[in-house]
Scaffold this motif. Structure first.
Motif, PDB file in Angstrom:
ATOM      1  N   LEU A 170       0.925  -1.325   0.067  1.00 24.30           N
ATOM      2  CA  LEU A 170       0.174  -0.056   0.039  1.00 24.30           C
ATOM      3  C   LEU A 170       1.074   1.252   0.074  1.00 24.30           C
ATOM      4  CD1 LEU A 170      -3.043  -0.530   2.448  1.00 24.30           C
ATOM      5  CD2 LEU A 170      -3.091   0.304   0.251  1.00 24.30           C
ATOM      6  N   ASP A 171       0.519   2.042  -0.899  1.00 24.05           N
ATOM      7  CA  ASP A 171       1.258   3.426  -0.845  1.00 24.05           C
ATOM      8  C   ASP A 171       0.269   4.682  -1.332  1.00 24.05           C
ATOM      9  OD1 ASP A 171       1.013   3.170  -3.431  1.00 24.05           O
ATOM     10  OD2 ASP A 171       3.023   2.371  -3.532  1.00 24.05           O
ATOM     11  N   LEU A 172       0.642   5.650  -1.273  1.00 23.25           N
ATOM     12  CA  LEU A 172      -0.166   7.194  -1.697  1.00 23.25           C
ATOM     13  C   LEU A 172      -0.795   6.806  -2.957  1.00 23.25           C
ATOM     14  CD1 LEU A 172       2.311   9.811  -0.007  1.00 23.25           C
ATOM     15  CD2 LEU A 172       0.176   8.620   0.958  1.00 23.25           C
ATOM     16  N   PRO A 173       0.100   6.433  -4.069  1.00 24.66           N
ATOM     17  CA  PRO A 173      -0.663   6.375  -5.415  1.00 24.66           C
ATOM     18  C   PRO A 173      -1.485   5.523  -5.543  1.00 24.66           C
ATOM     19  CG  PRO A 173       1.810   6.636  -5.558  1.00 24.66           C
ATOM     20  CD  PRO A 173       1.493   6.346  -4.073  1.00 24.66           C
ATOM     21  N   ASN A 174      -1.600   4.193  -4.729  1.00 27.32           N
ATOM     22  CA  ASN A 174      -2.199   3.117  -5.174  1.00 27.32           C
ATOM     23  C   ASN A 174      -3.516   3.031  -4.184  1.00 27.32           C
ATOM     24  OD1 ASN A 174      -1.333   1.689  -3.127  1.00 27.32           O
ATOM     25  ND2 ASN A 174       0.109   0.483  -4.341  1.00 27.32           N
ATOM     26  N   ALA A 175      -3.500   3.849  -2.995  1.00 31.31           N
ATOM     27  CA  ALA A 175      -4.370   3.534  -1.777  1.00 31.31           C
ATOM     28  C   ALA A 175      -5.811   3.613  -2.103  1.00 31.31           C
ATOM     29  CB  ALA A 175      -4.008   4.604  -0.713  1.00 31.31           C
ATOM     30  N   ILE A 176      -6.230   4.589  -3.104  1.00 31.01           N
ATOM     31  CA  ILE A 176      -7.505   4.737  -3.372  1.00 31.01           C
ATOM     32  C   ILE A 176      -8.275   3.713  -4.209  1.00 31.01           C
ATOM     33  CG2 ILE A 176      -9.174   6.119  -5.111  1.00 31.01           C
ATOM     34  CD1 ILE A 176      -7.696   8.627  -4.402  1.00 31.01           C
ATOM     35  N   GLN A 177      -7.533   3.253  -5.348  1.00 32.41           N
ATOM     36  CA  GLN A 177      -7.833   2.005  -6.165  1.00 32.41           C
ATOM     37  C   GLN A 177      -7.789   0.576  -5.166  1.00 32.41           C
ATOM     38  OE1 GLN A 177      -9.204   1.933  -8.995  1.00 32.41           O
ATOM     39  NE2 GLN A 177      -8.767   4.244  -9.206  1.00 32.41           N
ATOM     40  N   MET A 178      -6.856   0.777  -4.367  1.00 33.34           N
ATOM     41  CA  MET A 178      -6.979  -0.296  -3.382  1.00 33.34           C
ATOM     42  C   MET A 178      -7.925  -0.453  -2.633  1.00 33.34           C
ATOM     43  SD  MET A 178      -4.218  -2.873  -3.371  1.00 33.34           S
ATOM     44  CE  MET A 178      -2.619  -2.161  -3.098  1.00 33.34           C
ATOM     45  N   ARG A 179      -8.398   0.509  -1.881  1.00 36.03           N
ATOM     46  CA  ARG A 179      -9.766   0.687  -1.226  1.00 36.03           C
ATOM     47  C   ARG A 179     -10.901   0.294  -2.021  1.00 36.03           C
ATOM     48  NH1 ARG A 179     -13.500   4.689   0.346  1.00 36.03           N
ATOM     49  NH2 ARG A 179     -14.088   4.265   2.473  1.00 36.03           N
ATOM     50  N   ILE A 180     -11.056   0.795  -3.216  1.00 36.71           N
ATOM     51  CA  ILE A 180     -12.043   0.408  -4.231  1.00 36.71           C
ATOM     52  C   ILE A 180     -12.291  -1.104  -4.368  1.00 36.71           C
ATOM     53  CG2 ILE A 180     -13.294   0.853  -6.457  1.00 36.71           C
ATOM     54  CD1 ILE A 180     -11.853   3.609  -6.427  1.00 36.71           C
ATOM     55  N   VAL A 205      -2.311  12.016  -0.971  1.00 42.03           N
ATOM     56  CA  VAL A 205      -2.899  10.982  -1.745  1.00 42.03           C
ATOM     57  C   VAL A 205      -3.555  11.798  -2.896  1.00 42.03           C
ATOM     58  CG1 VAL A 205      -5.045   9.470  -2.220  1.00 42.03           C
ATOM     59  CG2 VAL A 205      -3.751   9.327  -0.117  1.00 42.03           C
ATOM     60  N   VAL A 206      -4.262  12.923  -2.817  1.00 39.23           N
ATOM     61  CA  VAL A 206      -4.784  13.811  -3.651  1.00 39.23           C
ATOM     62  C   VAL A 206      -3.585  14.120  -4.702  1.00 39.23           C
ATOM     63  CG1 VAL A 206      -5.701  15.987  -4.126  1.00 39.23           C
ATOM     64  CG2 VAL A 206      -6.620  14.571  -2.265  1.00 39.23           C
ATOM     65  N   ALA A 207      -2.474  14.479  -4.118  1.00 42.02           N
ATOM     66  CA  ALA A 207      -1.262  14.952  -5.016  1.00 42.02           C
ATOM     67  C   ALA A 207      -0.711  13.798  -5.588  1.00 42.02           C
ATOM     68  CB  ALA A 207      -0.301  15.882  -4.084  1.00 42.02           C
ATOM     69  N   ALA A 208      -0.872  12.540  -5.087  1.00 40.09           N
ATOM     70  CA  ALA A 208       0.014  11.814  -5.726  1.00 40.09           C
ATOM     71  C   ALA A 208      -0.343  11.145  -6.929  1.00 40.09           C
ATOM     72  CB  ALA A 208       0.126  10.406  -4.708  1.00 40.09           C
ATOM     73  N   GLY A 209      -1.410  11.314  -7.494  1.00 33.16           N
ATOM     74  CA  GLY A 209      -1.659  10.713  -8.809  1.00 33.16           C
ATOM     75  C   GLY A 209      -2.885  11.016  -9.365  1.00 33.16           C
ATOM     76  N   SER A 210      -3.396  10.385 -10.379  1.00 30.91           N
ATOM     77  CA  SER A 210      -4.719  10.674 -11.017  1.00 30.91           C
ATOM     78  C   SER A 210      -5.803  10.012 -10.439  1.00 30.91           C
ATOM     79  CB  SER A 210      -4.552  10.380 -12.648  1.00 30.91           C
ATOM     80  OG  SER A 210      -4.319   9.051 -12.746  1.00 30.91           O
ATOM     81  N   ASP A 211      -5.523   8.997  -9.662  1.00 25.07           N
ATOM     82  CA  ASP A 211      -6.833   7.991  -8.997  1.00 25.07           C
ATOM     83  C   ASP A 211      -7.966   8.890  -8.294  1.00 25.07           C
ATOM     84  OD1 ASP A 211      -5.481   5.981  -9.984  1.00 25.07           O
ATOM     85  OD2 ASP A 211      -4.739   4.950  -8.013  1.00 25.07           O
ATOM     86  N   PHE A 212      -7.162   9.957  -7.675  1.00 32.47           N
ATOM     87  CA  PHE A 212      -8.220  10.689  -6.735  1.00 32.47           C
ATOM     88  C   PHE A 212      -9.309  11.293  -7.863  1.00 32.47           C
ATOM     89  CE2 PHE A 212      -9.441  15.207  -5.740  1.00 32.47           C
ATOM     90  CZ  PHE A 212     -10.343  14.939  -4.473  1.00 32.47           C
ATOM     91  N   LEU A 213      -8.743  11.720  -8.998  1.00 30.16           N
ATOM     92  CA  LEU A 213      -9.648  12.555  -9.967  1.00 30.16           C
ATOM     93  C   LEU A 213     -10.561  11.518 -10.736  1.00 30.16           C
ATOM     94  CD1 LEU A 213      -7.198  14.921 -11.559  1.00 30.16           C
ATOM     95  CD2 LEU A 213      -8.986  15.594  -9.895  1.00 30.16           C
ATOM     96  N   SER A 214     -10.244  10.173 -10.570  1.00 31.11           N
ATOM     97  CA  SER A 214     -11.177   9.257 -11.311  1.00 31.11           C
ATOM     98  C   SER A 214     -12.164   8.582 -10.319  1.00 31.11           C
ATOM     99  CB  SER A 214     -10.165   8.019 -11.657  1.00 31.11           C
ATOM    100  OG  SER A 214      -9.519   7.285 -10.568  1.00 31.11           O
ATOM    101  N   LEU A 215     -12.229   9.480  -9.049  1.00 30.69           N
ATOM    102  CA  LEU A 215     -13.521   8.742  -8.166  1.00 30.69           C
ATOM    103  C   LEU A 215     -14.522   9.237  -8.829  1.00 30.69           C
ATOM    104  CD1 LEU A 215     -12.050   9.555  -4.779  1.00 30.69           C
ATOM    105  CD2 LEU A 215     -12.195   7.294  -5.416  1.00 30.69           C
ATOM    106  N   SER A 216     -15.673   8.475  -8.598  1.00 35.48           N
ATOM    107  CA  SER A 216     -16.917   8.828  -8.726  1.00 35.48           C
ATOM    108  C   SER A 216     -17.781   9.788  -7.562  1.00 35.48           C
ATOM    109  CB  SER A 216     -18.055   7.612  -8.794  1.00 35.48           C
ATOM    110  OG  SER A 216     -18.145   6.976  -7.453  1.00 35.48           O
ATOM    111  N   ALA A 217     -18.528  10.214  -7.915  1.00 35.47           N
ATOM    112  CA  ALA A 217     -19.070  11.442  -6.881  1.00 35.47           C
ATOM    113  C   ALA A 217     -19.500  10.705  -5.858  1.00 35.47           C
ATOM    114  CB  ALA A 217     -20.438  12.160  -7.811  1.00 35.47           C
ATOM    115  N   ASP A 218     -20.094   9.530  -5.899  1.00 36.71           N
ATOM    116  CA  ASP A 218     -20.625   8.597  -4.565  1.00 36.71           C
ATOM    117  C   ASP A 218     -19.219   8.293  -3.809  1.00 36.71           C
ATOM    118  OD1 ASP A 218     -23.125   8.981  -5.282  1.00 36.71           O
ATOM    119  OD2 ASP A 218     -23.399   6.873  -6.206  1.00 36.71           O
ATOM    120  N   GLN A 219     -18.066   7.949  -4.451  1.00 38.93           N
ATOM    121  CA  GLN A 219     -17.167   7.615  -3.665  1.00 38.93           C
ATOM    122  C   GLN A 219     -16.390   8.788  -3.180  1.00 38.93           C
ATOM    123  OE1 GLN A 219     -15.108   5.713  -7.162  1.00 38.93           O
ATOM    124  NE2 GLN A 219     -15.812   3.842  -6.958  1.00 38.93           N
ATOM    125  N   LEU A 220     -16.264   9.890  -3.863  1.00 39.07           N
ATOM    126  CA  LEU A 220     -15.719  11.168  -3.205  1.00 39.07           C
ATOM    127  C   LEU A 220     -16.653  11.449  -2.097  1.00 39.07           C
ATOM    128  CD1 LEU A 220     -13.766  13.412  -3.266  1.00 39.07           C
ATOM    129  CD2 LEU A 220     -14.956  14.562  -4.782  1.00 39.07           C
TER     130      LEU A 220
END
Length: 665
Positions: A170-180, A205-220
């Protein structure tokens, strides 16, 4: 001959074979039976022998049988690929296969059993584990597929191994996708671990990559709504939301419900004013009754806070006057012959006689809604010592959990007397001067997770002894000294989204060797050296909404090259040099509510040009210089605000640093 056998239940009783032997020999002879039991009593003692190598040897033997295709009695068909196996072995290892092969299903009698919901590559890995006890995967993607397959087949050992390794990766760039992913497959342990990273290091996490921007509205919405979301300020939540909304135009329709998760009362008043002026957000407040009510609630909260502060100040003043009058009455009653004090003499309140007592904040009512609850503070992972005399590129990282220092990738530019600040978990290093004494306009950014430096566009003006701070997600470079030698009052700010510098309103006077920090939505510049070379005690505050500098209460001691940072809602000016060039260990704290500076516990060592950072509710001061020979210090002191005390960190850094900076990320 009597043969004793232990019963299958392990009770040590006499078996049927023994009883039959007794009957043949005449039975009923209790004395004979008693003598036999007495003579054979030692047989009840059990000798246990164990071979630790047997499980491995058994697996090895089974693997050889599988490899040679011997005694295989079932074919498992996965994605059109056939795998030979032994029923008893796979049934003992997989809950699903046990149910299929021995649970009375039609597959129990079939030679070929088809398995759905599993890919052939993952099944091959799991089958190899069943016969060897080892899992071989080449990347995180394989581990994810393997986790899904092992969950489906009910092979708990493989599943647990996958979860353990994924948690380690687990790290900052993959934490969001790992959680999903963990939520989709129902892996609670992995979801909790990934959520801890997302919530605990949100800005990074927001600054680490594009995964944050790919979240759906419900996920955010789920992330922003959490009470576990840890940030340095609520402004970070608001800026992250705007970043997500502006990424794609259709997302503006989701702004009203997502904006409701931003805790508006926790925004400093100047920032809240800026939120109101944002055209996109202002339209939401105008058209959406729920959001408008939340904005009104925030305004009322700040109004109430201001009223409480003013009331507390009036009460404190009244107490001071009362004490002064009481003291005067007592003096008169005692028949003192001393001359009366002039009417213009100000009598300081008794509380001021105790310089190390921190100012008490006025009591406020408990928040009336969830929006008024402060979020937990982000926990910094490490401190970074950056550059310093003699114009180093060297960087050291201190990790409190391991209590050790590690040398990291060096900066691209040699520098000292520079400034640094952290935005979104990334460290920005600005200006300073190089090994030849030349002022620098060079700027670079460090990613602590990747241990990588990158060059950024230079400032418009070269600056050494520059003050650097962060306000509303913008990086400010304030004052300093130009390469030509004259000191500056100009200010420029850097937009980290567009990578562009722009000119901002200037200070009221030139300052070199100054320090900068942000507090309650305003930027403060403290002390420094004037154009005539004098130490400065004045302090200025910048309001980004009004784009205006105003003077606030001056320091009690003029300071050049002091350390400055914010802890617990107060500014701390630390060490430096006074007007006579004497190095200082004294510290003073500023309360913006009362507009006063108060003396705090002094450091153990005199320092000027030290680096300062805040992490885990403590203030850290590194290096600096304290000798006439300008010798750098290889030590770190830590300030505990609650105890108003300093302690020395052990072990200290590997390098002695002067004119350096310290950053938490």
């Amino acid at each position: 001959l009597h043969v004793m056998e232990r019963c299958s239940d392990g009770s040590g009783g006499v078996s049927k074979r023994r009883r039959e032997s007794d009957d043949h020999d005449g039975g009923g002879d209790e004395r004979g039976g008693s003598r036999a039991r007495s003579a054979l009593q030692p047989a009840k003692q059990q000798i246990s022998l164990k071979c630790d190598k047997h499980p491995a040897a058994l697996l090895c033997g089974l693997g050889e049988l599988l490899s040679d295709g011997q005694l295989c009695d079932v074919v498992l068909r996965v994605d059109g690929v056939d795998f030979q196996a032994h029923r008893v072995v796979v049934a003992a290892s997989s809950e699903m296969l046990r149910a299929l092969l021995v649970g009375g299903w039609k597959e129990s009698d079939e030679k070929i059993v088809r398995l759905d919901g599993v890919d052939a590559h993952s099944f091959r890995t799991i089958l190899n584990f069943i016969y060897s006890g080892q899992v071989v995967a080449h990347d995180v993607t394989e581990l994810l597929h393997l986790l899904v397959a092992s969950e489906h087949l009910g092979v708990a050992s493989v599943r647990d191994l996958c979860v353990q390794r994924l948690q380690q990766r687990l790290d900052l760039p993959n934490a969001i996708q790992m959680r999903i992913f963990a939520q989709k497959v129902g892996c609670v342990e992995l979801e909790e671990a990934a959520s801890e990273v997302v919530w605990g290091q949100f800005s990074q996490v927001v600054a680490a990559g594009s995964d944050f921007l790919s979240l759906s509205a419900d996920q955010l919405s789920e992330v922003l709504d959490s009470d576990k979301l840890a940030v340095d300020s609520e402004e970070e939540v608001y800026c992250a939301l705007l970043k997500w909304v502006m990424h794609e135009e259709p997302r503006t329709k989701d702004l009203p419900r997502l904006l409701a998760h931003v805790r508006l009362p926790m925004l400093p008043p100047p920032v809240l004013e800026g939120v109101e002026r944002n055209p996109l957000v202002a339209e939401v407040f105008r058209t959406n009754a729920t959001n408008r009510a939340l904005l009104d609630e925030a305004k009322q909260y700040h109004k109430k806070m201001q009223e409480d502060i003013l009331r507390a100040a009036r009460e404190a003043e009244a107490v001071a006057v009362s004490n002064a009058e009481g003291a005067g009455t007592q003096d008169a009653a005692a028949g003192s012959s001393a001359a009366p004090a002039p009417a213009s003499l100000e009598v300081e309140p008794a509380a001021e006689a105790q310089p190390h007592q921190p100012l008490a904040a006025p009591l406020l009512q408990e928040p009336s809604s969830r929006a008024m609850r402060q979020r937990p503070q982000r926990v910094g992972k490490a401190l970074f010592a950056l550059g310093g005399r003699p114009a180093w590129t060297r960087v050291e990282k201190y990790e409190p959990k391991d209590n050790k220092w590690t040398e990291m990738s060096p900066m691209k530019q040699q520098r000292m007397r520079h400034g640094s600040a952290t935005i979104g978990g990334l460290i920005y290093v600005v200006g300073g001067k190089d090994e030849k004494g030349r002022a620098l306009s060079h700027v670079e950014r460090y990613n602590p997770h990747m241990d990588v430096w990158e060059n950024l566009p230079p400032m418009k003006t070269a600056r050494t002894g520059v003050g650097v701070g962060v306000l509303s997600g913008m990086l400010y470079a304030v004052g300093g000294r130009h390469d030509s030698g004259y000191r500056l009052k100009t200010v420029e700010c850097f937009n980290v989204q567009t990578n562009q510098w722009q000119t901002c309103p200037s200070m009221s006077m030139p300052r070199g060797a100054l320090r900068v920090a942000s507090l309650d939505g305003s930027l403060y510049v403290v002390g420094g050296r004037s154009e005539s070379g004098n130490a400065i005690n004045s302090v200025e505050r910048y309001n980004p909404i009004e784009e205006k500098w105003t003077a606030v209460a001056p320091l009690t001691t003029a300071r050049v090259g002091a350390g400055l940072d914010v802890l617990g809602g107060r500014l701390y000016a630390i060490g430096g040099k006074d007007q006579n060039g004497s190095k200082l260990r004294s510290v003073e704290g500023y309360d913006p509510k009362t507009d006063k500076w108060e003396a705090c516990a002094p450091m153990g060592t005199k320092r000027w040009g030290a680096g300062v950072a805040v992490m885990d509710g403590k203030l850290y001061v590194i290096g600096g210089m304290n000798g006439a020979e300008r010798g750098a210090l290889p030590t770190v002191e830590v300030y505990d605000q609650a105890a108003d005390s300093w302690s020395e960190l052990s072990p200290g850094p590997n390098l002695a640093r002067g004119s350096c900076t310290f950053a938490a990320a």
